[in-house]
Motif scaffolding. Structure first.
Motif, mmCIF file in Angstrom:
data_model
loop_
_atom_site.group_PDB
_atom_site.id
_atom_site.type_symbol
_atom_site.label_atom_id
_atom_site.label_comp_id
_atom_site.label_asym_id
_atom_site.label_seq_id
_atom_site.Cartn_x
_atom_site.Cartn_y
_atom_site.Cartn_z
ATOM 1 N N ARG A 98 0.673 -1.469 -0.163
ATOM 2 C CA ARG A 98 0.253 -0.186 -0.051
ATOM 3 C C ARG A 98 0.745 1.219 -0.140
ATOM 4 N NH1 ARG A 98 -2.317 -0.325 6.513
ATOM 5 N NH2 ARG A 98 -0.692 0.326 7.489
ATOM 6 N N THR B 228 -4.925 2.867 1.900
ATOM 7 C CA THR B 228 -4.724 1.416 2.197
ATOM 8 C C THR B 228 -6.131 1.315 1.215
ATOM 9 O OG1 THR B 228 -4.998 1.780 4.505
ATOM 10 C CG2 THR B 228 -5.733 -0.416 3.903
ATOM 11 N N THR C 6 -8.086 -1.344 -0.906
ATOM 12 C CA THR C 6 -9.976 -1.888 -0.296
ATOM 13 C C THR C 6 -9.888 -3.607 -0.777
ATOM 14 O OG1 THR C 6 -10.294 -2.112 -2.556
ATOM 15 C CG2 THR C 6 -11.347 -0.446 -0.808
ATOM 16 N N VAL C 7 -8.620 -3.766 -1.208
ATOM 17 C CA VAL C 7 -8.041 -5.106 -1.382
ATOM 18 C C VAL C 7 -6.658 -5.508 -0.838
ATOM 19 C CG1 VAL C 7 -9.380 -6.364 -2.823
ATOM 20 C CG2 VAL C 7 -7.588 -5.614 -3.358
ATOM 21 N N THR C 8 -5.775 -6.412 0.063
ATOM 22 C CA THR C 8 -4.520 -6.412 0.017
ATOM 23 C C THR C 8 -3.962 -7.219 -0.967
ATOM 24 O OG1 THR C 8 -4.600 -8.996 0.523
ATOM 25 C CG2 THR C 8 -5.001 -6.880 2.134
ATOM 26 N N THR D 110 -8.524 -11.326 -6.333
ATOM 27 C CA THR D 110 -8.504 -10.149 -5.139
ATOM 28 C C THR D 110 -8.115 -10.767 -3.700
ATOM 29 O OG1 THR D 110 -10.394 -9.373 -5.574
ATOM 30 C CG2 THR D 110 -8.841 -8.219 -6.701
ATOM 31 N N ASP D 111 -6.979 -10.207 -2.524
ATOM 32 C CA ASP D 111 -7.904 -11.015 -1.772
ATOM 33 C C ASP D 111 -7.977 -10.183 -0.893
ATOM 34 O OD1 ASP D 111 -5.359 -14.230 -0.120
ATOM 35 O OD2 ASP D 111 -8.040 -12.718 0.292
ATOM 36 N N ASP D 112 -8.802 -10.390 0.436
ATOM 37 C CA ASP D 112 -9.854 -9.385 1.006
ATOM 38 C C ASP D 112 -8.913 -8.964 2.424
ATOM 39 O OD1 ASP D 112 -12.885 -9.932 2.083
ATOM 40 O OD2 ASP D 112 -10.721 -10.578 2.023
ATOM 41 N N GLU E 5 -6.221 1.604 -7.216
ATOM 42 C CA GLU E 5 -6.250 1.452 -5.829
ATOM 43 C C GLU E 5 -5.404 1.924 -5.793
ATOM 44 O OE1 GLU E 5 -9.789 -0.682 -4.541
ATOM 45 O OE2 GLU E 5 -8.115 -0.368 -3.600
#
Ligand SMILES: C[S@@+](CC[C@H](N)C(=O)[O-])C[C@H]1O[C@@H](n2cnc3c(N)ncnc32)[C@H](O)[C@@H]1O
Length: 377
Positions: free
Chosen positions: A29, A34, A36-38, A57-59, A84
């Motif tokens: 990030r 931040t 919304t997904v990692t 995507t991974d949250d 993002e």
């Protein structure tokens, strides 16, 4: 030299929408933001309806996969991801590799390189980059089914993502519950090919596995570096104190025994892919759920799934309390196995904060559970 972010993201956009895209990953990030997904991973997939762009995507809790059609749908999805505030982009196409890191000042540091070597996969119409060459003698010795190669590749990607560029020499590795050791050998061959001096020991309770794996090491010409011990995870004597602990699909609380030993050894890195989970499930069955969560454990199937999540959450939490930074990621696509979580831990020696301790204690108290790992530690 840093470049304006807008220009670089425009270049990344072109590459992401290029038919020659092989793979792209966005993660991290930007300072003060931040996403919304990692993490987001993009790759082309061939569906019955034609080529699509797959976006995973991974949250932080679980991965989410969708396939978008080329054209407007893919463009909209790519634009949303580019908007993002990710800290890094890594893009590979058949022609180039571009790595972008967004600086604290909000500019882009760009590294452009050649395309990774492509190793074509039989029966697939697109090239895939394997971390271990599918022609490696390992696959001749242990068998080279497509599923096995995919699992080896997923494991090596997780390993590569966990280890830093500079490693101790020699790097000492233990694989606890190594079974027939194809992942043990894969780790060795991958690290050795990176030029790392590696010492590996595989531990399994089964003596027949020790005998068989020792013969395989001899066949692969690595008996001096890869050895095997028959013994239990909790008590096997090792020839060294390991830097890296692997525990892949060790049954039930054998994973906890492996994590406990890793902590006791102060291992620098740990990769654990849990297998079946009975310990917490049994405790949940016997106890009352805190209000208003009774529905979560009323039905056996729901209780088992919830117990899996609670078990691995508490494992990650206990590792954190013991000075590790932990990521929980998907090990291999859930189409291949439902046991697809991987705990990736790196020792930082950061002391646990009172709120982390309180959170752990509150979670275990509310659910009236005492994880096996807590008892072992
Ligand atoms: C499901 S296999 C996984 C093998 C390998 N790690 C893999 O992922 O392909 C689990 C292995 O762990 C071994 N095992 C289970 N509990 C153990 C323990 N407490 N101590 C040593 N080995 C154990 C079993 O004998 C078996 O070979």
């Amino acid at each position: 030299m840093p470049q304006p972010l807008t220009d670089v993201l425009a270049e990344v956009r072109t590459l992401l929408l290029d038919p020659g895209l092989t793979r792209a990953v966005a993660a991290g990030r930007r300072r003060g933001h931040t996403p919304t997904v990692t993490r987001a991973e993009l790759r082309p997939v061939a569906l019955k309806s034609g080529p699509h762009l797959q976006i995973v995507t991974d949250d932080g809790a679980r991965p989410f996969t969708r396939n978008v059609a080329p054209g407007a749908e893919a463009e909209a999805a790519v634009d949303a991801l580019l908007a993002e505030p990710f800290g890094n982009w890594h893009v590979e196409t058949s022609a180039t590799t571009v790595q972008v890191r967004i600086t604290k000042k909000g500019d882009a540091q760009v590294h452009r390189g050649a395309a990774p070597d492509a190793a074509p996969v039989a029966g697939h119409d697109r090239a895939k980059q394997w971390l271990l060459d599918p022609g490696d003698p390992l696959f001749t010795v242990v068998g080279g089914t497509a599923a096995k190669r995919r699992q080896v590749d997923a494991f090596l990607r997780a390993l590569a993502a966990t280890l830093p560029d500079t490693l101790p020499s020699p790097l000492r590795v233990v694989d606890l519950g190594c079974g027939n050791a194809y992942l043990t050998f894969a780790a060795y061959r991958y690290l050795a090919a990176r030029g790392v001096q590696v010492q590996v020991v595989g531990v399994d309770v089964r003596e027949d596995q020790r005998v068989r794996n020792t013969a395989v090491a001899s066949e692969l010409g690595c008996s001096a570096d890869v050895t095997f011990v028959a013994g239990t995870i909790s008590s096997a004597d090792l020839p060294f104190t390991p830097d890296l602990v692997l525990a892949l699909h060790a049954c039930d609380t054998a994973t906890d025994e492996a994590l406990a030993r890793a902590v006791q050894w102060s291992a620098r890195w740990v990769l654990a892919a849990p297998c079946c989970h009975h310990d917490i499930a049994a405790q949940l069955k016997g106890g009352a759920a805190p209000a208003p969560f009774g529905e979560l454990t009323r039905h056996a199937i729901m209780r088992e799934r919830f117990a899996d999540v609670l078990t691995d959450t508490l494992r990650a939490s206990l590792l954190r309390l013991n000075g590790y930074r932990v990521d929980v990621v998907e090990f291999i696509d859930s189409a291949h196995t439902p046991r697809n979580l991987l705990l990736r831990a790196r020792r930082t020696d950061a002391p646990a904060t009172p709120s982390q301790r309180a959170e752990y204690e509150s979670l275990t108290a509310q659910w009236s559970v005492t994880p096996a790992l807590e008892k072992l530690l």
